[in-house]
Scaffold this motif. Structure first.
Motif, PDB file in Angstrom:
ATOM      1  N   ILE A   1      50.953  26.150  27.382  1.00 36.17           N
ATOM      2  CA  ILE A   1      50.528  25.420  28.588  1.00 36.17           C
ATOM      3  C   ILE A   1      51.167  26.021  29.839  1.00 36.17           C
ATOM      4  CG2 ILE A   1      50.649  23.208  29.789  1.00 36.17           C
ATOM      5  CD1 ILE A   1      50.497  21.860  27.028  1.00 36.17           C
ATOM      6  N   TYR A   2      52.453  26.313  29.748  1.00 33.44           N
ATOM      7  CA  TYR A   2      53.175  26.880  30.891  1.00 33.44           C
ATOM      8  C   TYR A   2      52.608  28.241  31.289  1.00 33.44           C
ATOM      9  CZ  TYR A   2      56.983  29.082  33.491  1.00 33.44           C
ATOM     10  OH  TYR A   2      57.720  29.744  34.433  1.00 33.44           O
ATOM     11  N   VAL A   3      52.434  29.116  30.293  1.00 31.01           N
ATOM     12  CA  VAL A   3      51.932  30.467  30.572  1.00 31.01           C
ATOM     13  C   VAL A   3      50.506  30.411  31.120  1.00 31.01           C
ATOM     14  CG1 VAL A   3      51.278  32.670  29.523  1.00 31.01           C
ATOM     15  CG2 VAL A   3      53.439  31.580  28.901  1.00 31.01           C
ATOM     16  N   THR A   4      49.690  29.535  30.557  1.00 31.04           N
ATOM     17  CA  THR A   4      48.306  29.398  31.030  1.00 31.04           C
ATOM     18  C   THR A   4      48.276  28.950  32.491  1.00 31.04           C
ATOM     19  OG1 THR A   4      47.532  28.832  28.803  1.00 31.04           O
ATOM     20  CG2 THR A   4      46.104  28.248  30.653  1.00 31.04           C
TER      21      THR A   4
ATOM     22  N   ALA B   1      46.939  31.174  35.687  1.00 30.86           N
ATOM     23  CA  ALA B   1      45.910  30.653  36.590  1.00 30.86           C
ATOM     24  C   ALA B   1      46.406  30.689  38.041  1.00 30.86           C
ATOM     25  CB  ALA B   1      45.528  29.237  36.198  1.00 30.86           C
ATOM     26  N   ALA B   2      47.669  30.276  38.238  1.00 24.02           N
ATOM     27  CA  ALA B   2      48.238  30.278  39.594  1.00 24.02           C
ATOM     28  C   ALA B   2      48.349  31.699  40.137  1.00 24.02           C
ATOM     29  CB  ALA B   2      49.608  29.609  39.584  1.00 24.02           C
ATOM     30  N   ASN B   3      48.777  32.631  39.277  1.00 24.65           N
ATOM     31  CA  ASN B   3      48.899  34.019  39.708  1.00 24.65           C
ATOM     32  C   ASN B   3      47.537  34.624  40.022  1.00 24.65           C
ATOM     33  OD1 ASN B   3      51.661  33.978  39.484  1.00 24.65           O
ATOM     34  ND2 ASN B   3      51.728  34.949  37.479  1.00 24.65           N
ATOM     35  N   SER B   4      46.536  34.232  39.250  1.00 29.93           N
ATOM     36  CA  SER B   4      45.185  34.719  39.502  1.00 29.93           C
ATOM     37  C   SER B   4      44.697  34.264  40.874  1.00 29.93           C
ATOM     38  CB  SER B   4      44.234  34.219  38.412  1.00 29.93           C
ATOM     39  OG  SER B   4      42.916  34.654  38.658  1.00 29.93           O
ATOM     40  N   ARG B   5      44.968  32.995  41.188  1.00 30.98           N
ATOM     41  CA  ARG B   5      44.585  32.488  42.509  1.00 30.98           C
ATOM     42  C   ARG B   5      45.370  33.191  43.617  1.00 30.98           C
ATOM     43  NH1 ARG B   5      44.759  27.602  39.557  1.00 30.98           N
ATOM     44  NH2 ARG B   5      46.864  27.170  40.349  1.00 30.98           N
ATOM     45  N   ALA B   6      46.653  33.448  43.347  1.00 35.17           N
ATOM     46  CA  ALA B   6      47.490  34.107  44.348  1.00 35.17           C
ATOM     47  C   ALA B   6      47.015  35.537  44.607  1.00 35.17           C
ATOM     48  CB  ALA B   6      48.954  34.116  43.889  1.00 35.17           C
ATOM     49  N   VAL B   7      46.666  36.236  43.545  1.00 34.20           N
ATOM     50  CA  VAL B   7      46.170  37.616  43.698  1.00 34.20           C
ATOM     51  C   VAL B   7      44.859  37.618  44.494  1.00 34.20           C
ATOM     52  CG1 VAL B   7      45.209  39.586  42.450  1.00 34.20           C
ATOM     53  CG2 VAL B   7      47.312  38.505  41.644  1.00 34.20           C
ATOM     54  N   ALA B   8      43.994  36.653  44.196  1.00 32.14           N
ATOM     55  CA  ALA B   8      42.735  36.544  44.947  1.00 32.14           C
ATOM     56  C   ALA B   8      43.014  36.272  46.425  1.00 32.14           C
ATOM     57  CB  ALA B   8      41.867  35.438  44.353  1.00 32.14           C
ATOM     58  N   HIS B   9      44.018  35.427  46.688  1.00 28.60           N
ATOM     59  CA  HIS B   9      44.378  35.124  48.075  1.00 28.60           C
ATOM     60  C   HIS B   9      44.925  36.351  48.784  1.00 28.60           C
ATOM     61  CE1 HIS B   9      46.981  32.706  51.096  1.00 28.60           C
ATOM     62  NE2 HIS B   9      45.770  32.910  51.591  1.00 28.60           N
ATOM     63  N   VAL B  10      45.758  37.117  48.087  1.00 26.34           N
ATOM     64  CA  VAL B  10      46.302  38.347  48.669  1.00 26.34           C
ATOM     65  C   VAL B  10      45.175  39.322  49.000  1.00 26.34           C
ATOM     66  CG1 VAL B  10      47.689  40.404  48.185  1.00 26.34           C
ATOM     67  CG2 VAL B  10      48.579  38.148  47.598  1.00 26.34           C
TER      68      VAL B  10
END
Length: 218
Positions: A30-33, A37-46
């Motif tokens: 759960i933590y890794v998932t 997901a958060a990192n994916s959103r952050a990369v998209a934002h960058v």
């Protein structure tokens, strides 16, 4: 872990160890998932920030071209300079409209400054055309003041966007490091848990052999 469980029956020990391992695995998953997901959103934002930074630079370039042709028109009175000024203004307006979809307030402020720059620059052209150079110089100086404001606002916007993108990248790197640490820690705990389970099974085998030997003696 194994020594602490030796006080309980083999069935209880197996149940407790299995439950703990499954719980750890589920929590880690759960933590890794969530982190992925958060990192994916952050990369998209960058990525979006990088596009916006490029767009801010394009607005700067477009404004520089427009300012150049307006200034050239003021001193040359050439129809080609006038046409180039109109064309560059269209490009600048288009870029500002695109920029405004992400930063509407800033784009609105820039358009207001641009309108004032255009007003005084065109007045300067009119005064120069009528050979009133002193008044023309005054109008051009006023236009230049709005030009400076536009340049400062665009430079500050690009700097702020760069800072935001850098902070976002740093957060992604920190999250990846933390996630890796959690995964390694989970693997270590899982290994210890597996060893404990293996020890329980060995105890069960010893008990079984002991019971079998006792039966044969009887």
């Amino acid at each position: 872990m194994q020594s602490a469980l030796r006080h309980f029956s083999l069935r209880v020990r197996l149940l407790v160890l299995s439950t703990v391992l499954v719980a750890i695995l589920a929590a880690t998953t759960i933590y890794v998932t969530a982190k992925l997901a958060a990192n994916s959103r952050a990369v998209a934002h960058v990525t979006e920030l990088a596009k916006l930074i490029n767009l801010a630079h394009e607005v700067q370039v477009a404004f520089g071209e427009y300012r150049y042709w307006v200034t050239d028109l003021a001193v040359s009175f050439l129809s080609q300079s006038e046409q180039n000024a109109k064309d560059s203004l269209l490009r600048l307006t288009s870029k500002l409209d695109e920029f405004g979809r992400a930063r509407p307030q800033l784009a609105t402020d820039l358009k207001k400054e641009l309108a004032q720059f255009e007003l005084y620059a065109m007045r300067a052209v009119e005064q120069y055309t009528d050979d009133r150079r002193v008044v023309g110089n005054t109008m051009l100086a006023r236009a230049r003041q709005h030009s400076i404001v536009i340049e400062k606002r665009l430079s500050q916007a690009a700097s702020d966007l760069n800072d935001e993108a850098a902070a976002e990248r740093a957060e992604v790197i920190a999250d990846v490091t933390e996630t890796t640490r959690v995964i390694l820690l989970t693997a270590l705990v899982g290994r210890q848990g597996a060893q404990a389970l293996f020890g329980v099974r060995e105890d069960a085998a010893v008990v079984a052999r002991h019971r079998a030997g006792a039966g044969q003696q009887v």
